[in-house]
Write a protein that holds these residues in place. Structure first.
Motif, PDB file in Angstrom:
ATOM      1  N   TRP A 468       0.853  -1.190   0.000  1.00 38.82           N
ATOM      2  CA  TRP A 468       0.000   0.000   0.000  1.00 38.82           C
ATOM      3  C   TRP A 468       0.890   1.242   0.000  1.00 38.82           C
ATOM      4  O   TRP A 468       1.914   1.287   0.684  1.00 38.82           O
ATOM      5  CB  TRP A 468      -0.894   0.054   1.243  1.00 38.82           C
ATOM      6  N   ILE A 469       0.468   2.246  -0.752  1.00 34.75           N
ATOM      7  CA  ILE A 469       1.108   3.555  -0.700  1.00 34.75           C
ATOM      8  C   ILE A 469       0.049   4.570  -0.277  1.00 34.75           C
ATOM      9  O   ILE A 469      -1.016   4.650  -0.890  1.00 34.75           O
ATOM     10  CB  ILE A 469       1.704   3.968  -2.064  1.00 34.75           C
ATOM     11  N   PHE A 470       0.333   5.298   0.790  1.00 32.15           N
ATOM     12  CA  PHE A 470      -0.589   6.325   1.288  1.00 32.15           C
ATOM     13  C   PHE A 470       0.011   7.715   1.045  1.00 32.15           C
ATOM     14  O   PHE A 470       1.238   7.908   1.176  1.00 32.15           O
ATOM     15  CB  PHE A 470      -0.852   6.151   2.778  1.00 32.15           C
ATOM     16  N   VAL A 471      -0.834   8.644   0.706  1.00 28.59           N
ATOM     17  CA  VAL A 471      -0.390  10.037   0.542  1.00 28.59           C
ATOM     18  C   VAL A 471      -1.349  10.955   1.296  1.00 28.59           C
ATOM     19  O   VAL A 471      -2.532  10.665   1.420  1.00 28.59           O
ATOM     20  CB  VAL A 471      -0.322  10.461  -0.947  1.00 28.59           C
ATOM     21  N   LYS A 472      -0.779  12.043   1.779  1.00 33.68           N
ATOM     22  CA  LYS A 472      -1.606  13.105   2.365  1.00 33.68           C
ATOM     23  C   LYS A 472      -0.990  14.439   1.986  1.00 33.68           C
ATOM     24  O   LYS A 472       0.233  14.560   1.835  1.00 33.68           O
ATOM     25  CB  LYS A 472      -1.717  12.969   3.886  1.00 33.68           C
ATOM     26  N   GLY A 473      -1.837  15.442   1.802  1.00 31.24           N
ATOM     27  CA  GLY A 473      -1.318  16.752   1.431  1.00 31.24           C
ATOM     28  C   GLY A 473      -2.422  17.705   1.053  1.00 31.24           C
ATOM     29  O   GLY A 473      -3.600  17.514   1.408  1.00 31.24           O
ATOM     30  N   LYS A 519      -3.025   3.892  -2.754  1.00 32.49           N
ATOM     31  CA  LYS A 519      -2.862   3.099  -3.963  1.00 32.49           C
ATOM     32  C   LYS A 519      -2.367   1.727  -3.545  1.00 32.49           C
ATOM     33  O   LYS A 519      -1.389   1.628  -2.798  1.00 32.49           O
ATOM     34  CB  LYS A 519      -1.875   3.758  -4.928  1.00 32.49           C
ATOM     35  N   ARG A 520      -3.060   0.685  -4.013  1.00 32.88           N
ATOM     36  CA  ARG A 520      -2.663  -0.666  -3.670  1.00 32.88           C
ATOM     37  C   ARG A 520      -1.624  -1.131  -4.707  1.00 32.88           C
ATOM     38  O   ARG A 520      -1.937  -1.753  -5.717  1.00 32.88           O
ATOM     39  CB  ARG A 520      -3.873  -1.600  -3.679  1.00 32.88           C
ATOM     40  N   ALA A 521      -0.367  -0.814  -4.427  1.00 27.32           N
ATOM     41  CA  ALA A 521       0.718  -1.143  -5.364  1.00 27.32           C
ATOM     42  C   ALA A 521       2.053  -1.011  -4.662  1.00 27.32           C
ATOM     43  O   ALA A 521       2.165  -0.347  -3.624  1.00 27.32           O
ATOM     44  CB  ALA A 521       0.662  -0.217  -6.573  1.00 27.32           C
ATOM     45  N   SER A 522       3.064  -1.643  -5.259  1.00 22.46           N
ATOM     46  CA  SER A 522       4.426  -1.509  -4.759  1.00 22.46           C
ATOM     47  C   SER A 522       5.143  -0.419  -5.543  1.00 22.46           C
ATOM     48  O   SER A 522       4.789  -0.134  -6.698  1.00 22.46           O
ATOM     49  CB  SER A 522       5.182  -2.834  -4.920  1.00 22.46           C
ATOM     50  N   PRO A 523       6.169   0.201  -4.971  1.00 20.77           N
ATOM     51  CA  PRO A 523       6.966   1.175  -5.730  1.00 20.77           C
ATOM     52  C   PRO A 523       7.592   0.497  -6.953  1.00 20.77           C
ATOM     53  O   PRO A 523       7.996  -0.668  -6.905  1.00 20.77           O
ATOM     54  CB  PRO A 523       8.033   1.610  -4.723  1.00 20.77           C
ATOM     55  N   LEU A 524       7.674   1.254  -8.025  1.00 20.34           N
ATOM     56  CA  LEU A 524       8.158   0.681  -9.274  1.00 20.34           C
ATOM     57  C   LEU A 524       9.606   0.216  -9.164  1.00 20.34           C
ATOM     58  O   LEU A 524       9.984  -0.818  -9.717  1.00 20.34           O
ATOM     59  CB  LEU A 524       8.024   1.723 -10.394  1.00 20.34           C
ATOM     60  N   ASP A 532       6.288   7.203  -8.371  1.00 22.16           N
ATOM     61  CA  ASP A 532       5.190   6.413  -7.797  1.00 22.16           C
ATOM     62  C   ASP A 532       4.033   7.294  -7.314  1.00 22.16           C
ATOM     63  O   ASP A 532       3.032   6.777  -6.818  1.00 22.16           O
ATOM     64  CB  ASP A 532       5.707   5.575  -6.621  1.00 22.16           C
ATOM     65  N   THR A 533       4.195   8.590  -7.408  1.00 24.53           N
ATOM     66  CA  THR A 533       3.148   9.485  -6.892  1.00 24.53           C
ATOM     67  C   THR A 533       2.502  10.310  -7.998  1.00 24.53           C
ATOM     68  O   THR A 533       1.850  11.308  -7.714  1.00 24.53           O
ATOM     69  CB  THR A 533       3.756  10.438  -5.840  1.00 24.53           C
TER      70      THR A 533
END
Length: 911
Positions: A468-473, A519-524, A532-533
């Protein structure tokens, strides 16, 4: 380098425009570059600009300060009377008068001039050292050696040593609260900003005395010493003259009037007695001295000090620490309170209030960092687990987070960014504890927040080893990364207009916005990168965060309005945030918020009108705050000002009552203020106003008690002279009455508790005289009553064949008995004292009467006292007549109150 090439930034307009110039322009103007200055150039510039220090204040010497305390008309009269009594050999009287004068001067000497320490406090926050490039090499120097053109580096934890134009920035955040009032650290950049940007939005500048809380940077020194923003505040503070309090102004006017009346009365009495009625001049001169000494309220300085000191003690128990005694009473006359927002009206703890998801808007209960509160929809409490988008948004806020929430001594504290702390508190309320979440969803990588990208990202794996990748901003930035939104039944196409509308509606409530996505993914590349963002995220929620009002502050503002006190909010925050908080506090509802930039464009006349009409002022600089205080004072208002930063110090000093924050306030603010709040709570100010009004009431009650006492003695003597009667009182007996009643009876009124409904009155008019027309009537009425008792009893006894000594002894006791009974009357100005509370509610009144009775018995029956004062024994019947005289004064005074209470005058007097 020739000095003429260096602009004198203390004079040129460019000094205020450094933030708008590019790096190249700065380097050209200041003739500097990446290699910094040479030592020779630095010496030349230091000779031109002077050291990077603030000058010490000018101070009066101790002897001059002490002598200034005697500059008071009542003290002049008191000292004159003391000299005359000394020449006549009446040393006890001389001692009493001189002691009163000296004690008053000593108290004033101790209290006067403390605000000068505020200038020391400002100098104390300057950085002692700086890291600078000189001759192409980095070195650490004394900050006082800095000059314009120096290239300085900054790191986390540094105190900024001078005003800098930033030329290289790496994630720099600066705490400017002490300078601007902004509650959160400010993100800095190296790009120029618009020329008319307010102080808090000059992101390319770092100002002297502020603190680096995160990141690194380098900057060129553009202002040092008195030319810095901090130096301007220092100059402003040193040029401000502290105003006298309303009470001191009233007492000064009262003293001048009374002194003139005493001198006139003394001269008239001497003329009447010596030249018209043929009394021996020596005897009349001594009588005049005795009457003058009696009429002088030498107990007033002492009673003022005791009353104010008792007020200080009561306020301290309510977390209000008084630094200058007169501030106690000044609070009671306040008509306007200008309050800072952050931490005073609000908790200074960021709190999530709303979570906006694709299908619902969730309200979050509770305030502050304590994780107590429920989540609800339209008042209906819900379980976050039943709302997948909400649950995932809360989880994202907890995981994509660098702050820590801790409980210490039953208090919850946030370590790190307050906004991130608010997300952790939300997680605790919903059951997503940070520690447990990290164990189940460990963080593998992160992209920290950067101002140019406006988001933070973290990479995790859940308990099923799914990535999982989480972002906030910032919402607009996160929306650009999203193509879908999380709804109750899974992912759906992003409704961009819905999110923009909800963001606008939430921001209009004064809330700070954060968007959360996943996003349900791994970093490229295995490690998280900006690649990745770019896209592919699912929008989870927009979170609305605010520093909420203190519940007790809401009640306190309401009480201020009920008491006729206007509350105005002056803050460094943005206008919309200020208006939203003001609306919740019932401050400025339905009115616009005026910004500092708008204030700067107004002339003084316009500002005076606006300062009274508008209640919310945003993005206000120290100059704006000072102008607002002065504008209100010019409109005749008595102003209390609260503040915590260096930027508040000039306004705190100028205000009639400066109120500093004790917990988060700077030393400069505390030293400039007359009062410090130990709990940083606005409600404490209201409690202090209550105490201040009680103090003023007690001072007026003392004067109302003291003047008829002296007036009665004067009328007795004058009446005897006018009607060619034997004098009912000798000079020594007049001085005895004055001494025994002043030292025992009057002091009891300093302990009088506040009367009921004291906060329902309107503030007294700032120009009101200490003695109103009603008070003059009361003084004359009671003076005449005391004269009737003493003179009537004296003549009655003489007519019945009583000796002169016995008649005079009865007259003295009649005056003292009348004062004892009138002391009980004086507890309430208009209300009746004929009740259990009225007669026994102040035990100090009973103790004072109990102390005075033995003195009068000794005066009457002790052989030594009989020899000194020519008194004699009284029979039981004669003592009964004395008590009856006192009861007569008590009864008539209570009847007068009854008549006034049932007349139209009562409503005006109670306002």
């Amino acid at each position: 380098m020739a000095e003429h090439l260096i602009p004198d930034h203390q004079e040129t307009p460019l000094r205020t425009h450094w933030h708008a110039l590019s790096k190249e322009q700065i380097e050209h103007v200041l003739q500097t570059g990446v290699g910094g200055l040479t030592d020779a150039e630095a010496r030349n510039r230091r000779a031109h600009y002077g050291p990077n220090q603030l000058p010490p204040p000018k101070r009066h010497g101790p002897l001059q300060r002490l002598l200034m305390q005697f500059h008071n008309i009542l003290l002049y009269v008191m000292i004159g009377a003391a000299v005359i009594t000394a020449l006549l050999g009446h040393w006890i009287d001389t001692g009493v008068l001189m002691a009163a004068a000296v004690i008053n001067a000593i108290i004033g000497f101790i209290q006067e001039g403390k605000a000068e320490s505020a200038l020391d406090a400002i100098r104390a926050i300057l950085s002692p050292h700086a890291t600078v490039i000189r001759d192409g090499r980095w070195r650490e120097i004394d900050a006082a050696e800095l000059v314009p053109g120096d290239l300085v580096t900054l790191a986390s934890g540094d105190r900024i040593p001078a005003d800098l134009r930033l030329v290289k920035v790496k994630e720099l955040r600066v705490d400017e609260a002490a300078l601007t009032g902004e509650s959160l650290p400010v993100e800095k950049c190296h790009e120029a900003v618009v020329i008319n940007a307010p102080l808090g939005e000059r992101y390319s500048m770092a100002y002297s005395g502020t603190l680096v809380v995160y990141g690194q940077a380098s900057g060129i020194v553009v202002a040092t010493g008195t030319a810095t923003e901090l130096g301007e505040i220092n100059q402003m503070l040193s040029s401000i003259r502290m105003l006298s309090t309303p009470l001191l102004r009233q007492v000064d006017r009262f003293g001048r009037t009374l002194a003139l009346a005493i001198l006139s009365m003394s001269a008239a009495t001497f003329v009447l007695g010596a030249w018209w009625r043929g009394q021996p001049p020596s005897e009349m001169f001594m009588m005049v001295v005795a009457l003058a000494a009696s009429a002088i309220p030498e107990g007033l300085p002492a009673i003022m000090t005791v009353t104010l000191a008792l007020g200080v003690q009561r306020m301290a128990r309510r977390n209000a620490i008084i630094r200058h005694l007169p501030a106690v009473e000044a609070l009671g006359s306040v008509t306007v309170i200008c309050s800072d927002k952050t931490g005073t009206l609000t908790r200074n703890e960021m709190t999530v209030q709303h979570v906006v998801c694709a299908e619902h808007v969730f309200n979050v209960g509770g305030v502050g960092y304590a994780p107590v509160g429920n989540l609800s929809i339209d008042g209906r409490i819900i379980d976050p687990d039943h709302y997948p988008a909400l649950a995932m948004a809360i989880r994202a806020g907890v995981l994509c987070n660098d702050a820590r929430l801790r409980e210490e001594d039953s208090l919850w504290r946030v370590e790190g960014d307050p906004t991130e702390g608010a997300l952790l508190v939300l997680g605790e309320k919903a059951g997503f504890t940070q520690h447990v979440s990290y164990e189940a969803w460990p963080r593998l990588d992160a992209i920290p927040f950067e101002s140019q990208h406006r988001f933070m990202a973290t990479y995790h794996r859940d308990s099923d080893d799914e990535p999982w990748i989480f972002v906030k901003g910032a919402p607009e930035r996160i929306l650009d990364m999203c193509g879908a939104q999380w709804s109750h039944d899974g992912e759906r196409t992003l409704e961009i207009n819905y999110w923009r509308r909800m963001a606008a509606d939430t921001a209009a409530q004064g809330l700070r916005l954060l968007a959360l996505a996943c996003k349900r993914a791994s970093p490229l590349g295995g490690c998280l990168s900006f690649t990745d963002t770019e896209s592919g995220y699912v929008m989870l929620a927009i979170v609305g965060i605010i520093d909420p009002p203190r519940p007790e502050a809401i009640l306190a503002v309401r009480e201020c309005h009920h008491a006729g006190i206007r509350v105005k909010m002056i803050t460094g925050d943005h206008a919309e945030t200020a208006r939203a908080i003001g609306a919740q506090l019932s401050i400025g509802v339905g009115k616009p918020a005026v910004t500092g930039a708008e204030i700067a464009m107004m002339d003084d006349a316009t500002l005076r009108r606006l300062a009274w009409d508008v209640d919310v002022f945003a993005q206000a600089s120290p100059e704006h705050k000072l102008r607002l205080i002065q504008a209100l004072q010019e409109e005749g208002q008595v102003v209390a000002m609260t503040g915590d930063g260096v930027n508040d110090a000039p306004a705190l000093k100028r205000a009639d009552v400066g109120v500093a924050m004790g917990m988060k306030g700077t030393e400069a603010a505390k030293e400039a203020a007359g009062m410090v709040l130990a709990d940083d709570n606005f409600a404490t100010i209201v409690s202090a106003v209550h105490e201040g009004r009680a103090v003023y009431d007690n001072l007026k009650k003392f004067i109302l008690f003291m003047l008829p006492t002296n007036g009665g003695e004067v009328l007795v003597v004058i009446a005897a002279i006018l009607f060619e009667l034997a004098l009912p009182l000798t000079p020594a007996q007049v001085l005895w009455i004055n001494m025994v009643t002043s030292s025992t009876l009057g002091l009891a009124l300093a302990f009088e508790p506040a009367e009921y409904g004291i906060m329902s009155r309107r503030p007294r008019p700032p120009g009101e005289a200490l003695l109103s027309g009603f008070f003059v009537w009361r003084v004359l009425m009671v003076s005449v009553l005391m004269m009737i008792c003493a003179l009537g009893l004296f003549l009655w006894e003489l007519n019945n064949g009583t000796s002169m000594e016995a008649a005079r002894t009865m007259a003295v006791n009649a005056v003292v008995a009348a004062e004892m009974f009138y002391l009980v009357n004086s507890r309430f100005t208009l209300a009746s004292v004929i009740s259990l509370d009225g007669l026994t509610g102040n035990r100090y009144v009973l103790l004072a009467i109990a102390a005075c009775i033995p003195l009068q018995i000794a005066y009457t029956h002790a052989p030594t006292m009989q020899a000194i004062f020519n008194s004699t024994d009284l029979t039981q019947l004669e003592w009964c007549k004395v008590v009856a005289a006192g009861l007569f004064v008590f009864s008539v005074a209570e009847f007068e109150k009854f008549v006034i209470r049932h007349s139209p005058l009562a409503a005006r007097l109670n306002k």
